[in-house]
Write a protein that holds these residues in place. Sequence first.
Motif: not given
Length: 186
Positions: A129-134, A152-168
């Motif tokens: 429903r919201e592919p950008r949901h970091f 799989g965890a690394i991939e999920a976090y990389q997808r989050a960083l693609a949306i929010d590059p500052q997500m520490a």
Amino acid sequence: MRRILAFLLSVFLIAAALPAAAADDRAAQLDALFAQLKTAAPEEEPALQIAIWHLWFRYEGADTEIPGLLERGNTAMAKDDYAVAEAAFSAVIERDPAYAEGWNRRATVRYLRGDIRGSIADIDQVLAREPRHFGALSGLGLCRIKLRDYAGAIEAYQRALAIDPQMAAARDQIEQLKKLQAGDPI
């Protein structure tokens, strides 16, 4: 995890007090905020995330029962009453399955209850429903860690960083997971 829950509850309560945006306006606002998030300076990122969470939390559907169910679920979750919280969020989903945050709230409760596979299933619904949901992507990373699926965890976090590059937090998790994969102590 408690700090995250307290933060999300406070954002939800703030969002509930603000006026609703029209659906088209909401979509345009989200698009603008995500565009800003891509190039935001580190000090700008928290305010942009809060603004996005506000729009995600805001229920704009016709079902007048859903805001009360959301409040009941969030209050129960804050009190560690996960059974009540899950029931409330399940009722939200039943009443309006298109509302992504209903799925996200239940995914969080399911994670807290140890139902990792149920949480992942709900996260899949959020992302449909919201592919950008970091937030959901970060949750997916946590679920994958619990399952010892570090790639799989690394991939999920990389997808989050693609949306929010500052997500520490995502960046830190990736660093720790790569060390773990390499056999280094973390």
